[in-house]
Design a protein around this motif. Structure first.
Motif, PDB file in Angstrom:
ATOM      1  N   ILE A   1      -1.120   2.177 -15.029  1.00 18.03           N
ATOM      2  CA  ILE A   1      -0.009   1.225 -14.997  1.00 18.03           C
ATOM      3  C   ILE A   1       0.131   0.630 -13.608  1.00 18.03           C
ATOM      4  O   ILE A   1       0.045   1.322 -12.593  1.00 18.03           O
ATOM      5  N   ARG A   2       0.344  -0.688 -13.563  1.00 14.44           N
ATOM      6  CA  ARG A   2       0.599  -1.401 -12.317  1.00 14.44           C
ATOM      7  C   ARG A   2       2.051  -1.876 -12.327  1.00 14.44           C
ATOM      8  O   ARG A   2       2.381  -2.850 -13.016  1.00 14.44           O
ATOM      9  N   PRO A   3       2.920  -1.215 -11.601  1.00 12.90           N
ATOM     10  CA  PRO A   3       4.339  -1.599 -11.628  1.00 12.90           C
ATOM     11  C   PRO A   3       4.535  -3.050 -11.207  1.00 12.90           C
ATOM     12  O   PRO A   3       3.917  -3.537 -10.263  1.00 12.90           O
ATOM     13  N   GLY A   4       5.402  -3.744 -11.933  1.00 12.60           N
ATOM     14  CA  GLY A   4       5.725  -5.124 -11.590  1.00 12.60           C
ATOM     15  C   GLY A   4       4.684  -6.136 -11.991  1.00 12.60           C
ATOM     16  O   GLY A   4       4.799  -7.315 -11.639  1.00 12.60           O
TER      17      GLY A   4
ATOM     18  N   LEU B   1       0.820  -1.206   0.000  1.00 17.17           N
ATOM     19  CA  LEU B   1       0.000   0.000   0.000  1.00 17.17           C
ATOM     20  C   LEU B   1       0.858   1.261   0.000  1.00 17.17           C
ATOM     21  O   LEU B   1       0.504   2.260  -0.638  1.00 17.17           O
ATOM     22  N   VAL B   2       1.984   1.221   0.700  1.00 17.86           N
ATOM     23  CA  VAL B   2       2.894   2.372   0.689  1.00 17.86           C
ATOM     24  C   VAL B   2       3.408   2.613  -0.728  1.00 17.86           C
ATOM     25  O   VAL B   2       3.465   3.759  -1.206  1.00 17.86           O
ATOM     26  N   LYS B   3       3.766   1.538  -1.433  1.00 23.15           N
ATOM     27  CA  LYS B   3       4.261   1.676  -2.808  1.00 23.15           C
ATOM     28  C   LYS B   3       3.172   2.193  -3.742  1.00 23.15           C
ATOM     29  O   LYS B   3       3.449   2.940  -4.682  1.00 23.15           O
ATOM     30  N   LEU B   4       1.931   1.793  -3.502  1.00 28.26           N
ATOM     31  CA  LEU B   4       0.837   2.218  -4.366  1.00 28.26           C
ATOM     32  C   LEU B   4       0.490   3.684  -4.198  1.00 28.26           C
ATOM     33  O   LEU B   4      -0.027   4.319  -5.114  1.00 28.26           O
ATOM     34  N   GLY B   5       0.753   4.238  -3.019  1.00 27.30           N
ATOM     35  CA  GLY B   5       0.483   5.656  -2.788  1.00 27.30           C
ATOM     36  C   GLY B   5      -0.982   5.994  -2.966  1.00 27.30           C
ATOM     37  O   GLY B   5      -1.858   5.416  -2.320  1.00 27.30           O
ATOM     38  N   THR B   6      -1.269   6.911  -3.896  1.00 24.55           N
ATOM     39  CA  THR B   6      -2.655   7.366  -4.089  1.00 24.55           C
ATOM     40  C   THR B   6      -3.550   6.266  -4.654  1.00 24.55           C
ATOM     41  O   THR B   6      -4.776   6.394  -4.611  1.00 24.55           O
ATOM     42  N   GLU B   7      -2.963   5.192  -5.201  1.00 23.61           N
ATOM     43  CA  GLU B   7      -3.755   4.093  -5.737  1.00 23.61           C
ATOM     44  C   GLU B   7      -4.141   3.072  -4.661  1.00 23.61           C
ATOM     45  O   GLU B   7      -4.883   2.123  -4.937  1.00 23.61           O
TER      46      GLU B   7
END
Length: 447
Positions: free
Chosen positions: A388-391, A24-30
């Motif tokens: 885009i969804r990283p990874g 969730l931290v990596k997703l940020g606003t998403e």
């Protein structure tokens, strides 16, 4: 709504909490995309006092609903509050139809808001009243508090509490893991051995698996590209899965996973397959009854796919069991190990495909509840596109709905076309129907 004298405490975060918090931290606003949400009718209506009593008992029963996650000295700590207050939105409408609309609006508003994992409880609650009685209830949970399985258990317990039971009654009837207890088990010698074995499994499979699963176009991908979302809703698949599993003498989850491996390997021109499989990690009775977040990714590696689907299913059994067995681990520790390997020049296998079979027996019972009708025919649609969804190159969810199974697929638009996505989904369905001895359906048209 006030909670007093519940069980409290603090300790290290669980593996599941760490994995979700990090994501969730990596997703940020998403991050709000992963909030769990439910709007449900209350029929016949109940007094707000009775509904709030049930929810108060629910918060006493499950510590995860009162647990905050705080970063301290570079570590993630969980704090279960023994006391506190949860705000509840009370909306009044004139008719049941307007109440349903208000609940849908409130659900959307709640679900779009990020949670503050350190500053507040991971629950939002709203009630919609008509003529003084609650006719709709709205609940949104942070993914740090529960996974899909845990939320379904929460709903079941809420129904029991609304019928007059108490948290003390339910605790006396069955044992279930609480997050602090789960973390203590993971820090034990047995838990450390399990963690080490799981991370070793990941390193071994990432060394052996295919380096590329889907052909990538030359050059840098367009940063403005989207991730199309496709949905196949299939009553035929729901009916065929048990028969296919019985014929092939394995679980229907393995049949579906083998079908997905076959079809994606075909699209990529590969003979081997590797993906991350979301595993509920509920292998004991205490874990199965828990309302918390235990789900993590296992790594499924199928070294060679056969031209015969029944043989592919047979070959998938061992790798599937290994993936499930090694799906509990300290994810930040694993991520650090993999980053170290990359920094040392080690090329890891492509593990950007995700498979999430969300079905469980309780979901099936809820889906088959009397009075709920499913679709008469299979449907294929492309209802949305995502950023885009990283990874991630491909992500597929398997979901039970009334009368059908849904395959929900999100794909990097640079890798697969909509026609290829449709071919994958229909191909999975056709393989299962064939294994069940049923004729293949006409491919549905995209909606």
């Amino acid at each position: 709504m006030t909670v007093r004298d519940a069980r409290g405490g603090r300790g290290p975060a669980t593996w599941g909490q760490r994995a979700i918090h990090s994501a969730l931290v990596k997703l940020g606003t998403e991050a709000p995309r992963y909030n769990l949400r439910l709007a449900a009718p209350v029929d016949p209506g109940m007094t707000p006092e009775a509904v709030l009593r049930a929810y108060t008992e629910l918060l006493h029963l499950h510590d995860a609903l009162r647990t905050r996650l705080v970063e301290e000295d570079g570590d993630l700590v969980q704090i279960a509050d023994a006391d506190g207050t949860l705000p509840v939105a009370l909306l009044h409408r004139d008719t049941p139809e307007l109440a349903e609309e208000a609940a849908a609006d409130l659900l959307g508003a709640y679900a779009r808001q990020p949670f503050d994992p350190a500053g507040g409880w991971p629950v939002r609650l709203g009630l919609v009243l008509v003529d003084g009685l609650v006719r709709q209830t709205v609940v949104v949970l942070s993914h740090t508090a529960a996974d899909g399985w845990g939320m379904r258990r929460m709903v079941r317990d809420l129904m029991l509490l609304a019928a007059g039971r108490t948290a003390r009654d339910l605790r006396a009837e069955r044992e279930f893991a609480q997050p602090l207890e789960e973390a203590a088990e993971q820090r034990s010698p047995r838990g450390r051995r399990r963690d080490a074995a799981a991370r070793r499994h990941w390193r071994d499979k990432l060394a052996a698996g295919p380096r590329t699963l889907l052909p990538r176009p030359p050059g840098e991908p367009d940063p403005r590209r989207t991730f199309p979302y496709a949905l196949l809703r299939s009553p035929a698949l729901a009916a065929a899965l048990p028969e296919a599993a019985a014929r092939l003498q394995t679980s229907d989850a393995t049949v579906l996973l083998a079908a997905a491996a076959t079809e994606l390997a075909r699209l990529g021109g590969q003979r081997a397959f590797l993906c991350q499989v979301v595993v509920g990690n509920r292998f004991t009775e205490q874990a199965a009854e828990a309302v918390t977040t235990l789900a993590q990714e296992g790594l499924f590696h199928l070294p060679e796919i056969s031209a015969d689907f029944a043989e592919t299913v047979r070959r998938a059994r061992g790798p599937a069991l290994a993936a499930y067995r090694h799906s509990g681990y300290d994810k930040p520790e694993l991520d650090a190990e993999l980053d170290g390997l990359r920094a040392a020049g080690v090329e890891l296998a492509d593990h950007s495909v995700f498979w999430n079979d969300t079905r469980d027996p309780l979901a099936a019972l809820m889906a088959d509840a009397p009075g709920r009708e499913g679709p008469a025919e299979r449907e294929l649609s492309f209802p949305d596109e995502f950023p885009i969804r990283p990874g991630v190159s491909v992500a597929v969810d398997v979901v039970v709905v009334p009368g059908a199974v849904e395959l929900r697929m999100v794909v990097d638009g640079a890798l697969l076309s909509r026609e290829q996505m449709a071919g994958f989904l229909c191909g999975v369905e056709e393989l299962v129907l064939g294994a069940a001895g049923q004729p293949g359906p006409d491919r549905p048209k995209a909606g």
